[in-house]
Write a protein that holds these residues in place. Structure first.
Motif, PDB file in Angstrom:
ATOM      1  N   ILE A  56       0.580  -1.151  -0.046  1.00 35.36           N
ATOM      2  CA  ILE A  56       0.052   0.073   0.018  1.00 35.36           C
ATOM      3  C   ILE A  56       0.803   1.228   0.023  1.00 35.36           C
ATOM      4  O   ILE A  56       0.499   2.189  -0.777  1.00 35.36           O
ATOM      5  CB  ILE A  56      -0.962  -0.085   1.305  1.00 35.36           C
ATOM      6  N   PRO A  57       1.985   1.335   1.040  1.00 35.57           N
ATOM      7  CA  PRO A  57       2.680   2.633   0.739  1.00 35.57           C
ATOM      8  C   PRO A  57       3.440   2.956  -0.608  1.00 35.57           C
ATOM      9  O   PRO A  57       3.332   3.899  -1.090  1.00 35.57           O
ATOM     10  CB  PRO A  57       3.679   2.231   1.797  1.00 35.57           C
ATOM     11  N   GLU A  58       3.751   1.766  -1.185  1.00 33.06           N
ATOM     12  CA  GLU A  58       4.267   1.812  -2.541  1.00 33.06           C
ATOM     13  C   GLU A  58       3.188   2.315  -3.657  1.00 33.06           C
ATOM     14  O   GLU A  58       3.524   3.260  -4.527  1.00 33.06           O
ATOM     15  CB  GLU A  58       4.961   0.448  -2.995  1.00 33.06           C
ATOM     16  N   LEU A  59       1.897   1.877  -3.462  1.00 35.48           N
ATOM     17  CA  LEU A  59       0.916   2.044  -4.636  1.00 35.48           C
ATOM     18  C   LEU A  59       0.493   3.652  -4.226  1.00 35.48           C
ATOM     19  O   LEU A  59       0.135   4.336  -5.199  1.00 35.48           O
ATOM     20  CB  LEU A  59      -0.342   0.942  -4.446  1.00 35.48           C
ATOM     21  N   SER A  60       0.632   3.785  -2.971  1.00 38.67           N
ATOM     22  CA  SER A  60      -0.039   5.168  -2.982  1.00 38.67           C
ATOM     23  C   SER A  60       1.076   6.311  -3.297  1.00 38.67           C
ATOM     24  O   SER A  60       0.551   7.365  -3.652  1.00 38.67           O
ATOM     25  CB  SER A  60       0.046   5.507  -1.217  1.00 38.67           C
ATOM     26  N   LYS A  61       2.510   6.088  -3.813  1.00 43.36           N
ATOM     27  CA  LYS A  61       3.098   6.985  -4.393  1.00 43.36           C
ATOM     28  C   LYS A  61       2.804   6.847  -6.053  1.00 43.36           C
ATOM     29  O   LYS A  61       2.989   7.866  -6.770  1.00 43.36           O
ATOM     30  CB  LYS A  61       4.465   6.286  -4.464  1.00 43.36           C
ATOM     31  N   ARG A  62       1.947   6.221  -6.267  1.00 46.35           N
ATOM     32  CA  ARG A  62       1.581   5.849  -8.036  1.00 46.35           C
ATOM     33  C   ARG A  62       0.145   6.235  -8.286  1.00 46.35           C
ATOM     34  O   ARG A  62       0.122   6.975  -9.034  1.00 46.35           O
ATOM     35  CB  ARG A  62       2.253   4.558  -8.459  1.00 46.35           C
TER      36      ARG A  62
ATOM     37  N   ASN B 298       7.078   1.064   8.652  1.00 52.00           N
ATOM     38  CA  ASN B 298       7.306   2.609   9.019  1.00 52.00           C
ATOM     39  C   ASN B 298       6.288   3.458   8.025  1.00 52.00           C
ATOM     40  O   ASN B 298       6.261   4.638   8.439  1.00 52.00           O
ATOM     41  CB  ASN B 298       8.608   2.931   9.250  1.00 52.00           C
ATOM     42  N   SER B 299       5.835   2.922   7.225  1.00 51.87           N
ATOM     43  CA  SER B 299       4.987   3.848   6.240  1.00 51.87           C
ATOM     44  C   SER B 299       3.548   3.307   5.893  1.00 51.87           C
ATOM     45  O   SER B 299       2.787   4.115   5.092  1.00 51.87           O
ATOM     46  CB  SER B 299       5.977   3.528   4.709  1.00 51.87           C
ATOM     47  N   TYR B 300       3.077   2.326   6.476  1.00 55.93           N
ATOM     48  CA  TYR B 300       1.793   1.458   6.250  1.00 55.93           C
ATOM     49  C   TYR B 300       0.743   2.655   6.910  1.00 55.93           C
ATOM     50  O   TYR B 300      -0.163   3.245   6.048  1.00 55.93           O
ATOM     51  CB  TYR B 300       1.620   0.346   6.733  1.00 55.93           C
ATOM     52  N   TYR B 301       0.837   2.856   8.040  1.00 55.23           N
ATOM     53  CA  TYR B 301      -0.213   3.789   8.777  1.00 55.23           C
ATOM     54  C   TYR B 301      -0.060   5.193   8.036  1.00 55.23           C
ATOM     55  O   TYR B 301      -1.085   5.693   7.840  1.00 55.23           O
ATOM     56  CB  TYR B 301       0.289   3.937  10.213  1.00 55.23           C
ATOM     57  N   ARG B 302       1.187   5.775   7.889  1.00 54.27           N
ATOM     58  CA  ARG B 302       1.277   7.167   7.369  1.00 54.27           C
ATOM     59  C   ARG B 302       0.564   7.308   5.928  1.00 54.27           C
ATOM     60  O   ARG B 302       0.362   8.344   5.741  1.00 54.27           O
ATOM     61  CB  ARG B 302       2.740   7.463   7.227  1.00 54.27           C
ATOM     62  N   ALA B 303       0.508   6.273   5.350  1.00 54.29           N
ATOM     63  CA  ALA B 303       0.215   6.329   3.525  1.00 54.29           C
ATOM     64  C   ALA B 303      -1.425   6.711   3.876  1.00 54.29           C
ATOM     65  O   ALA B 303      -1.953   7.328   2.928  1.00 54.29           O
ATOM     66  CB  ALA B 303       0.176   4.710   3.068  1.00 54.29           C
ATOM     67  N   PHE B 304      -2.134   6.519   5.023  1.00 50.87           N
ATOM     68  CA  PHE B 304      -3.553   6.778   5.178  1.00 50.87           C
ATOM     69  C   PHE B 304      -3.759   8.310   5.480  1.00 50.87           C
ATOM     70  O   PHE B 304      -4.788   8.594   5.225  1.00 50.87           O
ATOM     71  CB  PHE B 304      -4.301   5.831   5.960  1.00 50.87           C
TER      72      PHE B 304
END
Ligand code: NAP
Length: 505
Positions: free
Chosen positions: A198-204, A309-315
């Motif tokens: 999810i953190p990676e997809l959220s960048k794209r 370290n990036s999952y929750y932040r992605a939201f």
């Protein structure tokens, strides 16, 4: 039904092997190395994919990395000094699989794009007949299935899914060339895979909606690059790397034994870990309602622990949305949630995991003595396998992906004890000049009884796992996937299990 799965019949063209291994992942590679050491060379490794590496060949989604320290995630006899990070990216695991297969010269046994339909024990000839999907039948003295625990992808049967007009991508069938840029994307699932993806997809993606059915505990990931000087030191002085491994092995072992297996005694550790995940959410997610939606309602340890370290932040990103009311149906252009909200999407990503208890155990049809069908027997009785490897009525057969086989957190721990078991078992077979081995029903029953009792102390039965939907539990509610002993115990036991637990003939 293939000819090999019928009770009798042989063909003069059948190729004969000493050992057929099904699966060219780390399990199959390890088994082949062990058998080589025991003097067997007439082997074949059958692999349905087009390359070796199992999980690490199939999974290529962005963000893929090993989820336990790489220092521990390797064969104990082949440390890898080249890991770039403490939690190495997936491609490095694939490279490591290639390296081991080449160094130990087992690639020559592999047949790719070869799907095995099933295997039947021929009681007259004392061989396994292995049926391939292309109609060929192989015969073999021994059969080893190394088909992994998480190898049968689960595609959810959501109403309307087949009518979706956009692209559907399961995380195990990633399309490396697919460009997510500007797409409206939905991800179904919030397991360990989704936490990485999810953190990676959220960048794209232009817009990303995550459909969460069960929230997951996510703790911070203590990850760092392994500096080149340290890698050089690992290569030149392997003892240094062994020292690092000793540390990471023991930390993991301690976590597993205390927080999972001895829950009654150490449940405060589970509470502390859940609190750590809670603090992580508090520091990462500003919105209180969102934090609550991301909060699990079951004990830490019921599911495999997840680090990011990036999952929750992605939201926090304005174009990332969390949907928790459940999916009612999928329409050709989007998803309708149970609250009636429709999200129009171009691409649907299924991070929906694996089907352990229906499609796996075993991954192929295996029919033993007196026509006993392993899958049916496991389901009619209970899931069980002596030392997580052998089953009565299945002579000369080892199932590496068995109930109670997966020891702790690293698959390599499982491989280590299984290779040691093979060493002793095949050694005894040779010493007695016997041709078959079979575990006794008593030994198998005693082992199952012991595992069942040990589980009473675990988080699975002592904790609150009711709402976790954890794949550690089978459909009867038994936590029959993990071996509820320490890794140390699992390895040590292989040097001392009574050989009389087997009959040799
Ligand atoms: P998983 O943990 O089984 O998660 C699957 C997710 O899909 C869950 O959130 C599940 O929800 C959801 N789901 C399934 N069917 C659904 C449906 N019909 N509707 C809505 N949601 C649905 O699978 P995974 O994330 O692939 O991870 C599996 C295991 O692979 C991990 O536990 C880990 O052991 C391993 N893994 C390892 C690594 C690594 O080492 N790098 C990386 C990824 C995964 P519910 O929870 O509600 O069922």
């Amino acid at each position: 039904m293939s000819s090999a799965l019928r009770p009798s019949g042989s063909s003069p063209t059948e190729q004969q092997f000493d050992v057929v291994i099904v699966g060219a992942g780390f399990g199959g590679i390890g088994a082949a190395i062990q058998l080589n050491r025991l003097g067997y060379d007439n082997l074949v490794i059958l692999e349905r994919e087009n390359d070796l590496g199992g999980t690490w060949h199939v999974n290529r989604y962005p963000g893929l990395a090993v989820d336990i320290p790489s220092t521990t995630y390797s064969y104990w006899f082949e440390p890898n000094p080249n890991w770039s990070r403490l939690f190495a990216p997936g491609q490095e695991l694939k490279n490591y699989a290639d390296h081991v297969a080449d160094k130990y010269d087992v690639r020559r046994y592999m047949r790719f794009n070869t799907t095995v339909e099933g295997a039947r024990w021929d009681e007259d000839a004392h061989v396994w007949k292995v049926a391939l999907a292309d109609g060929e039948t192989l015969t073999s003295r021994f059969l080893i299935t190394a088909t992994g625990f998480l190898s049968q992808p689960h595609t959810p049967d959501i109403p309307g899914i087949t009518g979706f007009k956009g692209r559907i991508i399961h995380t195990t069938a990633w399309d490396d060339g697919f460009d997510f840029d500007g797409h409206r994307v939905a991800v179904i699932g919030t397991g360990a895979t989704a936490v990485q993806l999810i953190p990676e997809l959220s960048k794209r993606a232009a817009d990303l909606t995550v459909y969460q059915r069960t929230a997951i505990h996510v703790v911070p990931k203590f990850d760092f690059p392994i500096p080149p000087f340290l890698r050089r030191l690992f290569a030149r002085v392997p003892l240094v790397q062994r020292g690092f491994r000793w540390v990471t092995d023991n930390i993991l072992e301690l976590m597993m034994v205390s927080a999972v297996l001895r829950y009654h005694r150490f449940h405060r550790l589970n509470i502390a870990a859940a609190d750590l995940a809670k603090t992580h959410r508090l520091l990462s997610v500003r919105d209180k309602d969102l934090r609550e939606q991301l909060t699990p309602d079951y004990d830490f340890g019921c599911k495999r622990p997840t680090y990011s370290n990036s999952y929750y932040r992605a939201f926090n990103k304005p174009h990332v949305h969390l949907q928790t009311t459940g999916i009612e149906r999928i329409e050709p252009d989007g998803i309708v949630a149970n609250d009636g909200a429709k999200t129009v999407i171009d691409t649907l990503v299924l991070a929906t995991g694996f089907d352990l208890w229906d499609a796996n155990f075993p991954a192929i049809e295996v029919i033993g003595r007196t026509g006993r069908n392993l899958g049916k027997w496991w389901r009619d009785n209970r899931f069980q396998a002596y030392e997580g490897l052998s089953i009565p009525y299945f002579p000369n057969y080892l199932s590496l992906a068995s109930p109670y086989a997966f020891s702790g957190l690293s698959f390599f721990n499982t491989m280590e004890y299984q290779m040691r078991h093979m060493d002793r078992l095949f050694g005894e077979l040779r010493r007695r000049r016997a041709t078959t081995f079979e575990v006794t029903e008593d030994a198998n029953a005693e082992f199952l009884d012991r595992m069942t009792k040990l589980l009473d102390n675990s988080v699975f039965y002592g904790g609150d796992c009711a709402t976790s939907r954890s794949y550690y539990f089978n459909h009867s509610g038994e936590a029959s996937l993990l071996r509820p002993t320490s890794t140390h115990n699992a390895v040590a036991e292989q040097a001392r299990f009574p050989l009389s637990d087997y009959t040799f003939a």
